[in-house]
Design a protein around this motif. Sequence first.
Motif, PDB file in Angstrom:
ATOM      1  N   ASN A 193     -13.316  -6.071  -3.421  1.00  0.00           N
ATOM      2  CA  ASN A 193     -11.974  -6.650  -3.176  1.00  0.00           C
ATOM      3  C   ASN A 193     -12.070  -7.419  -2.079  1.00  0.00           C
ATOM      4  OD1 ASN A 193      -9.205  -6.290  -2.845  1.00  0.00           O
ATOM      5  ND2 ASN A 193      -9.358  -4.204  -1.893  1.00  0.00           N
ATOM      6  N   GLN A 229      -7.796  -4.791  -7.951  1.00  0.00           N
ATOM      7  CA  GLN A 229      -8.141  -3.494  -7.073  1.00  0.00           C
ATOM      8  C   GLN A 229      -9.420  -2.994  -7.491  1.00  0.00           C
ATOM      9  OE1 GLN A 229      -4.915  -0.949  -6.636  1.00  0.00           O
ATOM     10  NE2 GLN A 229      -6.370   0.899  -6.416  1.00  0.00           N
ATOM     11  N   ASP A 230     -10.094  -2.901  -6.499  1.00  0.00           N
ATOM     12  CA  ASP A 230     -11.475  -2.102  -6.607  1.00  0.00           C
ATOM     13  C   ASP A 230     -11.569  -0.801  -6.633  1.00  0.00           C
ATOM     14  OD1 ASP A 230     -14.292  -1.258  -6.655  1.00  0.00           O
ATOM     15  OD2 ASP A 230     -15.031  -2.720  -5.465  1.00  0.00           O
ATOM     16  N   SER A 252      -5.362  -3.666  -2.396  1.00  0.00           N
ATOM     17  CA  SER A 252      -5.602  -4.828  -3.259  1.00  0.00           C
ATOM     18  C   SER A 252      -5.542  -6.101  -2.547  1.00  0.00           C
ATOM     19  CB  SER A 252      -4.738  -4.690  -4.558  1.00  0.00           C
ATOM     20  OG  SER A 252      -3.411  -5.149  -4.091  1.00  0.00           O
TER      21      SER A 252
END
Length: 570
Positions: A154, A494-495, A501
Motif C-alpha cells: 500500500n 488496497q493491500d 488505501s
Amino acid sequence: MYAMWRLQVALCTLSLLSLSSGGESKARSCSEVRQAYNAKGFSLVNVPHQEISGEHLRVCPQGYTCCTSEMEDKLNQQSKLEFENLVEESSHNMRTTFVSRHKKFDEFFLELLDNSEKSLNSMFTRTYGKLYMQNSEVFQDLFTELKRYYTGGNVNLEEMLNDFWSRLLERMFQLLNSQYHFTDDYLECISKYTDQLKPFGDVPRKLKAQVTRAFIAARTFVQGLMVGREVANRVAKVNVVPACVRALTKMLYCPYCRGMPGLKPCHNYCHNVMRGCLANQADLDPEWNLFIDAMLLVADRLEGPFNIEAVIEPIDIKISEAIMTMQDNSMQVSAKVFQGCGQPKPSGIGRSARGISDVFSARFRPYTPEERPTTAAGTSLDRLRVVWRTMQHSVIDIKEKLKESRRFWSNLPDDICAKGKLTESDEEQCWNSHTKGRYFPEVVKEGLTNQVNNPEVDVDITRPDTLIRQQIMALRVMTNKLRNAYNGNDIYFQDSSDEGSSSGSGSGCSDGCTTEFVFVGTEAPVIGADRSDERAAAAAAGKSLSCGPSLLLVMAALSLPLWAMQTQLR
C-alpha cells in the motif's frame, strides 16, 4: 381344394421363416462393443452379447441396442469426464503460458531491483565506508518502498518519491550549512519548502514521471499475467450442465449402443454440441480479447524506446545537474529557508578546511565517455545490462504468447472438434446423432444467445453461468487498469494486510497472494465465484502518451542518486 390348402400352408411357412431370419439379422453381435466398453475400464458383467430391445434407453436411440440402462448411465459419466479433460487439455498450453511467464517476469524485475541495490550499496560501502553508511538509509528506504509497491504494498509512489527528495534536501542542506544545528522540527520545516524552492531544479519532476510510469506499467503488467492465469484456470474448469451431458453422451457413446464403437461424430455435429456446451465460455471471448490487447499495449511500454546505453548518459547528467543546482543555489536556498523557518542556532563547529562546495565541485559532475567507471561501478552496470536484456527478451516472448491466446475461448470448439482428432473427416462415414451418414443441420454461431436454435443442446439462454460472468467482470476491471497504466496513470489499490488505501495498483506477488483493487468510483469484482455483488469497472482512461516509460529509466534513476551521494560524502 386340397391343393389350395397346401399352397396356403406353404405361404405361411415362408412368411414365418422370413420373419425368423429377419429377427436374427437384427439381433447383431455386440462383441466389438464389449471390447471397446471394457477398454474404457468398465466391467463386462451384464453387458449383452447380442443386441437387445432399447425401450429402456433415455439418451440414445431406442432401437436394437448393445447398451443396458446401467451402461448408458456409466457412459453418461464417462462423457462428462472426457469433456472436462478435453477442455483442460485444449487450454493447457495457454494456461501454462500465463503461469510460467508471470513467474519469469516477476523474478526478472525483482532481480533487476536487487542487483541495482546490492551492487551499488556494496560499491559505496567499500569506497566511502562510514560516511556513506551514515546516509545510506535514504536510498535503502527508496529501494525498499519501490519493492513494496511492486509486490502489492500500500504505497503511494508519488508521495514516496517526494519524500525521497525531501530527505535528500534535508541531508544536503545540513552538509551545506554544517555550521548550524538543526532540530527535527526545523528539518521538517525545510522539507515543506521543497516544491516552492525547487532546489534540485526540474530533475525530481522528470524522474518522478519516468519512475512512476515504469513501475505502474511493470506492476500492472505482472498483475495482468496473474489475473489472466486465474481467469483461465477457473474458466477451464467447465460447469457441465445435464443438457450438455446428454448431448455429449449422444455424440460420443450412442454409437456404442448402436454397435458401432469405432464411429466418430460428424464435424459439424461436434461443433453444435461444443458450441452449446461452451456457450458461456464463448461470451468471455470479447472481454478476453480486450484484455489481451491491453496487455500488449503495456508490454510495448515495458520494452521502452531506449536501451540502457542510450538512457544511462542523460540520466547521469540529470542527477548530477540536480546536485549541482542545489550547490549553485545553496546561498539563495539557505536564505529563503532561514527566512521561512527562522535563523538556526550555531553548532559551535566551523566548516572544515575543505568546504562542502569544494567537494561538490570536485565530485558532482557527469562522467565523460572516457571517464566511465570500469571497476566496481562498471561491473555493476554490466550486471544490470545482462538482467535488463534478459527481461527485454522475456517481454518479447510474453507478447508472442499473448497474441496466440486471442480469440481462444470462441475458437475452443474448433480446437476440440479438430478433424481426425475427435471427429471423422469423411462427412458420409460419421455419426450424425442417429446413425452413420451426413449431418444436415447448420452450425449455430458461438455465444449464449445464439444457442436458442441449437439442434443438439437444450441451452437455457436466460441463465448465464455466474462464474463466467464474474470472470468477465474481473477481466473488465483488469483491462481498465492496464489502459490506465499504459497512459501512465495509477489506480487506487488496497493491500489486504493494510488498512485504508492509497494510490497504486498492480501486484508482483507470487502464487497464493491475495489482493483487492479499489478503483475510483467503482468496486472491483473478486475473481472467485463466491462473490455476487460486483460492479463494473470505470471507463478506460483517456488519450495515450506519446512516448512510453522504460524500466531502464528506473534503474538509472535509482543508481545515479546513489552515485551522486557517494561523491558528496567524500
